[in-house]
Design a protein around this motif. Structure first.
Motif, PDB file in Angstrom:
ATOM      1  N   GLU A   8       4.543  43.601  43.358  1.00 46.84           N
ATOM      2  CA  GLU A   8       3.259  43.597  42.903  1.00 46.84           C
ATOM      3  C   GLU A   8       2.414  44.749  43.576  1.00 46.84           C
ATOM      4  N   HIS A   9       2.927  44.747  44.889  1.00 53.55           N
ATOM      5  CA  HIS A   9       1.992  45.782  45.667  1.00 53.55           C
ATOM      6  C   HIS A   9       2.422  47.212  45.130  1.00 53.55           C
ATOM      7  N   LEU A  10       3.563  47.424  44.984  1.00 53.05           N
ATOM      8  CA  LEU A  10       4.073  48.538  44.370  1.00 53.05           C
ATOM      9  C   LEU A  10       3.412  49.052  43.137  1.00 53.05           C
ATOM     10  N   ALA A  11       3.504  47.964  42.163  1.00 48.25           N
ATOM     11  CA  ALA A  11       2.849  48.277  40.710  1.00 48.25           C
ATOM     12  C   ALA A  11       1.245  48.292  40.795  1.00 48.25           C
ATOM     13  N   ALA A  12       0.663  48.000  41.941  1.00 49.23           N
ATOM     14  CA  ALA A  12      -0.919  48.037  41.993  1.00 49.23           C
ATOM     15  C   ALA A  12      -1.202  49.467  42.238  1.00 49.23           C
ATOM     16  N   ILE A  13      -0.205  50.043  43.297  1.00 51.37           N
ATOM     17  CA  ILE A  13      -0.443  51.399  43.484  1.00 51.37           C
ATOM     18  C   ILE A  13       0.104  52.208  42.647  1.00 51.37           C
ATOM     19  N   ALA A  14       1.064  52.042  41.854  1.00 46.02           N
ATOM     20  CA  ALA A  14       1.336  53.046  40.710  1.00 46.02           C
ATOM     21  C   ALA A  14       0.830  52.950  39.618  1.00 46.02           C
ATOM     22  N   GLY A  15       0.039  51.751  39.158  1.00 45.67           N
ATOM     23  CA  GLY A  15      -0.602  51.605  38.073  1.00 45.67           C
ATOM     24  C   GLY A  15      -0.025  50.555  37.220  1.00 45.67           C
ATOM     25  N   LYS A  16       1.165  50.376  37.245  1.00 39.88           N
ATOM     26  CA  LYS A  16       2.005  49.826  36.368  1.00 39.88           C
ATOM     27  C   LYS A  16       3.506  49.353  36.992  1.00 39.88           C
ATOM     28  N   PRO A  17       4.043  48.308  36.443  1.00 38.34           N
ATOM     29  CA  PRO A  17       5.565  47.968  37.182  1.00 38.34           C
ATOM     30  C   PRO A  17       6.476  49.114  36.653  1.00 38.34           C
ATOM     31  N   MET A  21      11.130  48.990  41.158  1.00 38.73           N
ATOM     32  CA  MET A  21      10.222  48.225  42.201  1.00 38.73           C
ATOM     33  C   MET A  21      10.647  47.058  42.886  1.00 38.73           C
ATOM     34  N   ALA A  22      11.460  46.247  42.268  1.00 38.21           N
ATOM     35  CA  ALA A  22      12.055  45.024  42.853  1.00 38.21           C
ATOM     36  C   ALA A  22      12.989  45.388  43.912  1.00 38.21           C
ATOM     37  N   ASP A  23      13.917  46.376  43.721  1.00 45.92           N
ATOM     38  CA  ASP A  23      14.770  46.802  44.699  1.00 45.92           C
ATOM     39  C   ASP A  23      14.419  47.667  45.649  1.00 45.92           C
ATOM     40  N   LEU A  24      13.156  48.461  45.363  1.00 39.18           N
ATOM     41  CA  LEU A  24      12.635  49.199  46.488  1.00 39.18           C
ATOM     42  C   LEU A  24      11.925  48.385  47.407  1.00 39.18           C
ATOM     43  N   ALA A  25      11.091  47.422  46.924  1.00 38.63           N
ATOM     44  CA  ALA A  25      10.394  46.498  47.736  1.00 38.63           C
ATOM     45  C   ALA A  25      11.370  45.631  48.850  1.00 38.63           C
ATOM     46  N   ALA A  26      12.630  45.102  48.302  1.00 40.41           N
ATOM     47  CA  ALA A  26      13.483  44.614  48.850  1.00 40.41           C
ATOM     48  C   ALA A  26      14.142  45.601  50.065  1.00 40.41           C
ATOM     49  N   PHE A  57       7.123  55.641  41.257  1.00 43.83           N
ATOM     50  CA  PHE A  57       8.376  54.726  41.533  1.00 43.83           C
ATOM     51  C   PHE A  57       9.056  54.573  40.093  1.00 43.83           C
ATOM     52  N   ARG A  58       9.122  55.591  39.377  1.00 42.77           N
ATOM     53  CA  ARG A  58       9.890  55.760  38.122  1.00 42.77           C
ATOM     54  C   ARG A  58      11.423  56.224  38.426  1.00 42.77           C
TER      55      ARG A  58
END
Length: 194
Positions: A8-17, A21-26, A57-58
């Motif tokens: 959710e942090h990554l999606a908020a920074i990027a503007g959308k999921p 993102m799940a793998d990157l956050a992990a 994060f695409r």
């Protein structure tokens, strides 16, 4: 207690999921603390740069063909085809034979990324390579400066007064490419994490 980065942090920074993102956050949570990238301010700078370099994060592979890097001795591209073969990969877009070789040496296998450059497109290696770059250039130091602080950065043979986000951007990109977007992502990251 460890500071945790979420999808959710990554999606908020990027503007959308995005699917990455799940793998990157992990992997960020697993690897970054080992490199002492572990405070909200350090993460704000680190993720702002990553968000720009990965097109929100695409992607973990540069869109361009890499032909522009062909023959670039400053990147160690001395063999025919090195430009496309060692184009930007990972969350900081590691580029060039010399940088791929250096990462292999850090893993104890000289030719690991020379023989398999696409490994840097895997989230684990994408994050790890960025942490190696960040730490080798001591970027926690400017990341922990106040935003209003003026730092000195040599760029294009001249010393410039720059903000911490500009210092980090020049270090990662080699210039001011995308500086406005990098600043925007940094402001978003701060609002999300701090």
């Amino acid at each position: 207690m460890a500071f945790i980065i979420t999808e959710e942090h990554l999606a908020a920074i990027a503007g959308k999921p995005t699917p990455l993102m799940a793998d990157l956050a992990a992997w960020i949570n697993k690897i970054c603390p080992d490199y002492e990238i572990d405070t909200p301010n350090e993460y704000a700078h680190f993720l702002a740069q990553a968000c720009h370099e990965t097109d929100h994060f695409r992607t973990l592979e540069e869109y361009a063909s890499g032909n522009a890097y062909e023959g670039r001795k400053d990147l160690g591209n001395t063999h025919a085809g090195d430009g496309p073969r060692f184009k930007g990969r990972g969350i900081f877009q590691t580029t060039g034979r010399a940088n791929y070789l250096e990462l292999g040496l850090k893993k104890g296998q000289d030719d690991l990324f020379i023989n398999s450059p696409e490994l840097l497109e895997q989230p684990e290696y994408a994050v790890w390579s960025a942490c190696e770059y960040w730490t080798s250039r001591h970027l926690n130091d400017p990341a922990n400066q106040a935003d209003r602080d003026i730092l000195k950065k040599k760029y294009k043979k001249q010393v410039h007064d720059v903000s911490p986000v500009e210092f980090i951007s020049i270090t990662i990109n080699g210039g001011l490419n995308g500086i406005d977007e990098r600043k925007k992502f940094y402001a978003l990251a701060k609002s999300v994490l701090i």
